[in-house]
Design an enzyme around this catalytic site. Sequence first.
Site, PDB file in Angstrom:
ATOM      1  N   ASP A  13       6.708  23.946  37.075  1.00 17.86           N
ATOM      2  CA  ASP A  13       5.758  24.896  37.674  1.00 17.86           C
ATOM      3  C   ASP A  13       4.606  25.241  36.741  1.00 17.86           C
ATOM      4  O   ASP A  13       4.070  26.352  36.786  1.00 17.86           O
ATOM      5  CB  ASP A  13       6.477  26.205  38.088  1.00 17.86           C
ATOM      6  CG  ASP A  13       7.671  25.942  38.967  1.00 17.86           C
ATOM      7  OD1 ASP A  13       7.550  25.079  39.853  1.00 17.86           O
ATOM      8  OD2 ASP A  13       8.720  26.568  38.758  1.00 17.86           O
ATOM      9  N   LYS A  16       0.965  21.410  37.288  1.00 15.19           N
ATOM     10  CA  LYS A  16       0.665  19.973  37.181  1.00 15.19           C
ATOM     11  C   LYS A  16      -0.166  19.488  38.361  1.00 15.19           C
ATOM     12  O   LYS A  16      -1.035  18.646  38.210  1.00 15.19           O
ATOM     13  CB  LYS A  16       1.971  19.156  37.144  1.00 15.19           C
ATOM     14  CG  LYS A  16       2.781  19.342  35.886  1.00 15.19           C
ATOM     15  CD  LYS A  16       4.065  18.546  35.942  1.00 15.19           C
ATOM     16  CE  LYS A  16       5.069  19.074  36.934  1.00 15.19           C
ATOM     17  NZ  LYS A  16       5.641  20.376  36.633  1.00 15.19           N
ATOM     18  N   GLY A  17       0.146  20.036  39.550  1.00 14.34           N
ATOM     19  CA  GLY A  17      -0.539  19.588  40.766  1.00 14.34           C
ATOM     20  C   GLY A  17      -2.043  19.695  40.614  1.00 14.34           C
ATOM     21  O   GLY A  17      -2.779  18.762  40.913  1.00 14.34           O
ATOM     22  N   GLY A  40       7.520  20.590  43.903  1.00 12.56           N
ATOM     23  CA  GLY A  40       6.757  21.119  45.037  1.00 12.56           C
ATOM     24  C   GLY A  40       5.367  21.533  44.631  1.00 12.56           C
ATOM     25  O   GLY A  40       5.154  22.070  43.554  1.00 12.56           O
ATOM     26  N   HIS A  41       4.406  21.226  45.468  1.00  9.42           N
ATOM     27  CA  HIS A  41       3.069  21.770  45.262  1.00  9.42           C
ATOM     28  C   HIS A  41       2.398  21.916  46.618  1.00  9.42           C
ATOM     29  O   HIS A  41       2.837  21.354  47.612  1.00  9.42           O
ATOM     30  CB  HIS A  41       2.247  20.897  44.303  1.00  9.42           C
ATOM     31  CG  HIS A  41       2.343  19.451  44.578  1.00  9.42           C
ATOM     32  ND1 HIS A  41       3.107  18.596  43.836  1.00  9.42           N
ATOM     33  CD2 HIS A  41       1.787  18.705  45.542  1.00  9.42           C
ATOM     34  CE1 HIS A  41       3.015  17.383  44.324  1.00  9.42           C
ATOM     35  NE2 HIS A  41       2.222  17.421  45.359  1.00  9.42           N
ATOM     36  N   GLN A 222       8.876  18.517  37.435  1.00  7.93           N
ATOM     37  CA  GLN A 222       9.610  19.457  36.563  1.00  7.93           C
ATOM     38  C   GLN A 222       8.941  19.512  35.176  1.00  7.93           C
ATOM     39  O   GLN A 222       7.762  19.254  35.092  1.00  7.93           O
ATOM     40  CB  GLN A 222      11.100  19.088  36.457  1.00  7.93           C
ATOM     41  CG  GLN A 222      11.897  19.295  37.750  1.00  7.93           C
ATOM     42  CD  GLN A 222      11.734  18.179  38.764  1.00  7.93           C
ATOM     43  OE1 GLN A 222      11.835  17.016  38.426  1.00  7.93           O
ATOM     44  NE2 GLN A 222      11.499  18.525  40.001  1.00  7.93           N
TER      45      GLN A 222
HETATM   46  P1  IMP Z   1      17.802  20.716  40.554  1.00 13.21           P
HETATM   47  O1  IMP Z   1      16.726  19.856  40.002  1.00 13.21           O
HETATM   48  O2  IMP Z   1      17.573  21.137  41.980  1.00 13.21           O
HETATM   49  O3  IMP Z   1      19.165  20.119  40.355  1.00 13.21           O
HETATM   50  O4  IMP Z   1      17.805  22.095  39.726  1.00 13.21           O
HETATM   51  C1  IMP Z   1      18.162  22.148  38.355  1.00 13.21           C
HETATM   52  C2  IMP Z   1      17.309  23.146  37.601  1.00 13.21           C
HETATM   53  O5  IMP Z   1      15.961  22.681  37.554  1.00 13.21           O
HETATM   54  C3  IMP Z   1      17.221  24.531  38.265  1.00 13.21           C
HETATM   55  O6  IMP Z   1      17.098  25.508  37.251  1.00 13.21           O
HETATM   56  C4  IMP Z   1      15.945  24.460  39.070  1.00 13.21           C
HETATM   57  O7  IMP Z   1      15.392  25.740  39.310  1.00 13.21           O
HETATM   58  C5  IMP Z   1      15.081  23.633  38.127  1.00 13.21           C
HETATM   59  N1  IMP Z   1      14.010  22.901  38.836  1.00 13.21           N
HETATM   60  C6  IMP Z   1      14.136  21.764  39.539  1.00 13.21           C
HETATM   61  N2  IMP Z   1      12.935  21.378  40.016  1.00 13.21           N
HETATM   62  C7  IMP Z   1      12.050  22.276  39.584  1.00 13.21           C
HETATM   63  C8  IMP Z   1      10.618  22.392  39.726  1.00 13.21           C
HETATM   64  O8  IMP Z   1       9.934  21.567  40.335  1.00 13.21           O
HETATM   65  N3  IMP Z   1      10.070  23.477  39.120  1.00 13.21           N
HETATM   66  C9  IMP Z   1      10.785  24.379  38.407  1.00 13.21           C
HETATM   67  N4  IMP Z   1      12.095  24.294  38.248  1.00 13.21           N
HETATM   68  C10 IMP Z   1      12.734  23.257  38.829  1.00 13.21           C
END
Ligand code: IMP
Length: 426
Positions: A13, A16-17, A40-41, A222
């Site tokens: 978050d 990056k988008g 997500g963006h 991420q």
């Molecule tokens: P998962 O990727 O859904 O398995 O989540 C694992 C951890 O990564 C959790 O703490 C999520 O909140 C975090 N996470 C996964 N994708 C994102 C993202 O795009 N932005 C921020 N945190 C993320």
Amino acid sequence: MPNLSVLGAQWGDEGKGKVVDFYARHADLVVRYAGGSNAGHTLVVNGRKLAVHLLPSGVARPGTLCVLGDAMVIDPTALLTEIDDLGRVGHPIDEASLRVSGRAHLVLPYHQELDALREGGPTAIGTTRRGIGPAYEDKMARRGVRVIDLLKPARLRQRLEPALSEAAARIEQLGGAPPDLETVLARLVEQGERLRPYVADTGVLIAEAIDAGRTVLFEGAQGGLLDIDHGTYPFVTSSTTVAGGIGAGTGVGPHLLGALVGVAKAYVTRVGEGPLPTEITGEDQERVRKLGDEFGSTTGRPRRCGWLDLPALRYVVRVSGLQWLALTKLDILAGLERIPVCEAYRLRGRVIEHLPADPDDLAAVEPVYREMEGFPPLRGDERAVEELPAGARAYVQMVERALGIGVCLVSIGPAREDTIVCHALP
Ligand code: IMP
């Protein structure tokens, strides 16, 4: 422009988008290399806002080819929804605008079921519940079902049967309802037909594009501190988010990645559980969250906000070999009298400048803060560093000095124009 890699340098978050969107003007291909619909963006297409999770940020730029790379995990339902959504707002997606690696693994409904069941129990880490962990587990256990399997229904059944029976046993153990093979299969065959035109050997496609002189932008998902190996394990995602994952995740050699640009907020945020040494206490937490609109774009969860954490950022700069930093959301810190910045940690009375590997140590560190002078609210029309207030300029310089790399870009608002270029990339 030569190739470029843009990746998150904190806990995701980072914005990056917006940075990808900025540099994608010069790119012919935008390629994602890891993760899935946990990212997500928000895109604005023909005046309409759209949330996308799988498609790269370049997808709305006419003439850009978007690629979902080999090491991604792809939920076909989510992908088809995004393709349909874009079509609905007048930006139809076809094979010229999107290609999906046949080597990528599928996220299936039973992965999401498992993710949700586990998140309801004692091992919860606050995942996005998109099935990411269980899909990567199947991949590593060599029982995963891949995008390429969608193209051959007989092989799809052969791959799906053992994977689903493993998952069913685990789901039952956790008190869930096991999935039905024929139902899952029938849906996948249908989805496979729709996705068939997009499936490609994307490594070849990228290599040929580079040979033909085209420019590729590799887009991270991420952030470095959520990396499966280098992040704050076990509070991490299940993919390689650091720069080492780009070549492996797309099938190109690391010499083709171009400049490595990390994206970091002027503060930090984190969603889900796990250590966040500089987490803000008191009313400043709410203030930063509100001003920064810090709510997860995939889950809507409020993000935990913290002051800039230089030891953590330095760590990602090293692990990813970042050469430049794009600093986002500097405007959110405007109006504060003084801005704490974590320069080092204190661990059991000792000052350390690195992120400890031992999770107990990481949980025990206390930030050593330096206070930067605040700066007044920005006008919003600043387009050069020299136009920023002295305090904001000092903040950018402090980051450069602390990390030993240049800040190439500063973002001072959500719009495309709210971007200050500090250094042109070589
Ligand atoms: P998962 O990727 O859904 O398995 O989540 C694992 C951890 O990564 C959790 O703490 C999520 O909140 C975090 N996470 C996964 N994708 C994102 C993202 O795009 N932005 C921020 N945190 C993320």
